[in-house]
Design a protein around this motif. Structure first.
Motif, PDB file in Angstrom:
ATOM      1  N   ASP A 253      45.836  34.295 -93.536  1.00  0.00           N
ATOM      2  CA  ASP A 253      46.749  33.944 -92.448  1.00  0.00           C
ATOM      3  C   ASP A 253      47.717  35.088 -92.223  1.00  0.00           C
ATOM      4  OD1 ASP A 253      48.370  32.843 -90.571  1.00  0.00           O
ATOM      5  OD2 ASP A 253      48.948  31.086 -91.740  1.00  0.00           O
ATOM      6  N   GLY A 254      47.493  35.845 -91.132  1.00  0.00           N
ATOM      7  CA  GLY A 254      48.388  36.927 -90.777  1.00  0.00           C
ATOM      8  C   GLY A 254      49.353  36.527 -89.680  1.00  0.00           C
ATOM      9  N   TYR A 255      49.598  35.261 -89.501  1.00  0.00           N
ATOM     10  CA  TYR A 255      50.450  34.640 -88.490  1.00  0.00           C
ATOM     11  C   TYR A 255      49.833  34.774 -87.101  1.00  0.00           C
ATOM     12  CZ  TYR A 255      54.144  33.725 -85.175  1.00  0.00           C
ATOM     13  OH  TYR A 255      54.857  33.243 -84.119  1.00  0.00           O
ATOM     14  N   LEU A 256      49.642  35.985 -86.618  1.00  0.00           N
ATOM     15  CA  LEU A 256      49.015  36.157 -85.313  1.00  0.00           C
ATOM     16  C   LEU A 256      47.504  36.026 -85.400  1.00  0.00           C
ATOM     17  CD1 LEU A 256      51.094  39.154 -83.911  1.00  0.00           C
ATOM     18  CD2 LEU A 256      51.333  36.732 -83.365  1.00  0.00           C
ATOM     19  N   PHE A 257      46.988  36.019 -86.609  1.00  0.00           N
ATOM     20  CA  PHE A 257      45.542  35.948 -86.821  1.00  0.00           C
ATOM     21  C   PHE A 257      45.255  35.010 -87.982  1.00  0.00           C
ATOM     22  CE2 PHE A 257      42.045  37.830 -89.469  1.00  0.00           C
ATOM     23  CZ  PHE A 257      41.001  37.343 -88.703  1.00  0.00           C
ATOM     24  N   THR A 258      44.356  34.060 -87.755  1.00  0.00           N
ATOM     25  CA  THR A 258      43.932  33.147 -88.812  1.00  0.00           C
ATOM     26  C   THR A 258      42.442  33.313 -89.030  1.00  0.00           C
ATOM     27  OG1 THR A 258      45.629  31.555 -88.144  1.00  0.00           O
ATOM     28  CG2 THR A 258      43.856  30.742 -89.575  1.00  0.00           C
ATOM     29  N   LEU A 259      42.075  33.580 -90.267  1.00  0.00           N
ATOM     30  CA  LEU A 259      40.685  33.862 -90.623  1.00  0.00           C
ATOM     31  C   LEU A 259      39.856  32.574 -90.664  1.00  0.00           C
ATOM     32  CD1 LEU A 259      39.229  36.535 -91.545  1.00  0.00           C
ATOM     33  CD2 LEU A 259      39.637  35.774 -93.887  1.00  0.00           C
ATOM     34  N   ASP A 260      38.592  32.676 -90.255  1.00  0.00           N
ATOM     35  CA  ASP A 260      37.658  31.555 -90.407  1.00  0.00           C
ATOM     36  C   ASP A 260      37.166  31.518 -91.849  1.00  0.00           C
ATOM     37  OD1 ASP A 260      37.782  30.660 -87.826  1.00  0.00           O
ATOM     38  OD2 ASP A 260      36.032  31.768 -87.145  1.00  0.00           O
TER      39      ASP A 260
END
Length: 404
Positions: A253-260
């Motif tokens: 979880d990079g805040y602007l990006f959430t990994l599947d």
């Protein structure tokens, strides 16, 4: 107004400069040392931080002349300030923030020229003198080019190099301002050296060689996901990307990006079919691997053959360049997280009143290691990171810290 172009001598041999005549300074500049500087060494024509091209074209102009201000709404303290240049953004693009000179004191500040609302204009300090301004810009350029006083950093990468370069640059700025540089320079000293964290030797087969465990140290143990071979679709054939995802990984979880992470990675075609979105798919969707979710209905996908990282806008059903590859994607997520840690350590000084300058500095760092955004802008295209960083109303760089 008359300007002349001459050539520096001594330590600056070969560098062109903007030099004004004594006549051009009257009656605008009365400050003695500022007059000597403008008629002597002058201002640099070539800088990665500032542009004085407008001074070459227009000569000295007051803010009142520049805005017109037909209704007299401009603040008195701004009226006689002299517009001499502008701050530069990523790729040397001219930003809208103008650089001002106080002809009576020699002090330098910045403002946004609001032609329709001059009553809303104010100014922010930049440097106590032209000499200091030029010296600070030169030091910043030397860091970017790893030359001059920063030549010893050639080939040095990693957190230690970042910390040392940051201290070095901050010392330059503090020396010229009695220990209190303007926020623009302080954030430059804290943020710009972050570009030194990753090597460019190509050992990984990708654009960047990230230090071992860099992401684990930044995001925390257990928050970086590493994939296994069974997680990869057959269409992910780009071996450096496969190796990076296996050995280095990405933050969950990079805040602007959430990994599947709920299932093996899917192609974009599989994802849209399973999700029953019925979205229109771009060409080659079966060769695009969806890594995760970006905010505002955007998917982050990888070209399985080349490793290029793309942004798929679901509402528009269009692909846009995002990052060169997964190494620069990881750097972008690390950069966002690191900026927030720095901002918290400074008591949120970076995001108070100078968010726009922070966003510009962050994008300059990103463009240093990944020119995707600059290339997209040059071609008239969109770039997700550029748009969200510059969204002052959304305050992305502030919001990241709020959810950490």
């Amino acid at each position: 107004m008359s300007t002349t172009i001459t050539t520096y001598t001594g330590d600056h041999t070969g560098d062109t400069a903007i030099v004004l005549t004594e006549t051009a300074l009257d009656p605008y500049v009365t400050h003695a040392s500022t007059r000597r500087w403008l008629t002597g060494p002058g201002l640099p024509c070539d800088s990665g931080v500032l542009s004085f091209a407008e001074l070459c074209r227009e000569g000295l102009r007051t803010v009142a002349d520049s805005t017109g201000d037909p209704d007299g709404r401009l603040a008195a303290e701004l009226r006689d300030q002299l517009v001499i240049g502008g701050l530069l953004g990523p790729g040397g693009a001219l930003e809208t923030e103008s650089v001002l000179l106080d002809g009576a004191t020699g002090e330098i500040s910045t403002t946004y020229l609001l032609h329709d609302r001059p009553d809303l204009m104010d100014r922010r300090p930049l440097a106590p003198s032209l000499r200091t301004l030029v010296r600070f810009a030169e030091a910043t350029d030397e860091l970017a080019g790893l030359r001059g006083q920063f030549a010893s950093y050639v080939g040095r990468y990693g957190p230690k190099a970042v910390a040392e370069a940051s201290r070095h640059l901050l010392a330059v700025f503090e020396d010229g301002t009695d220990g209190a540089p303007a926020p623009f320079w302080k954030m430059a000293a804290l943020i710009r050296p972050l570009a030194l964290v990753a090597g460019r030797a190509g050992a990984s087969g990708l654009a960047l060689d990230l230090p071992q465990r860099l992401l684990d140290q930044e995001f925390g143990q257990g928050k970086v996901v590493r994939f296994e071979e069974v997680d990869f679709p057959a269409t992910l054939t780009h071996e450096p990307t496969r190796r990076f995802l296996r050995e280095v990984g990405l933050p969950e979880d990079g805040y602007l990006f959430t990994l599947d992470t709920d299932a093996p990675l899917q192609t974009l075609a599989e994802y849209c079919a399973d999700d029953e979105r019925g979205a229109e798919l771009p060409a080659g969707a079966h060769h695009l691997i969806r890594l995760g979710h970006l905010v505002e209905d955007n998917s982050l996908v990888i070209d399985g053959a080349t490793g290029a990282v793309l942004n798929f806008s679901e509402p528009e059903a269009r692909l846009f360049p995002l990052n060169t590859d997964v190494s620069t994607l990881a750097f972008t997520l690390w950069l966002l997280h690191r900026e927030q840690a720095i901002d918290e350590e400074s008591g949120h000084e970076l995001t108070t009143d100078t968010y726009d300058q922070l966003a510009m500095t962050m994008l300059q760092v990103l463009s240093t290691v990944d020119p995707t955004g600059v290339t997209a802008a040059g071609g008239g295209g969109r770039h997700y990171w550029t748009e969200v960083f510059q969204d002052v109303a959304g305050g992305v760089l502030e919001a990241v810290g709020a959810v950490r």
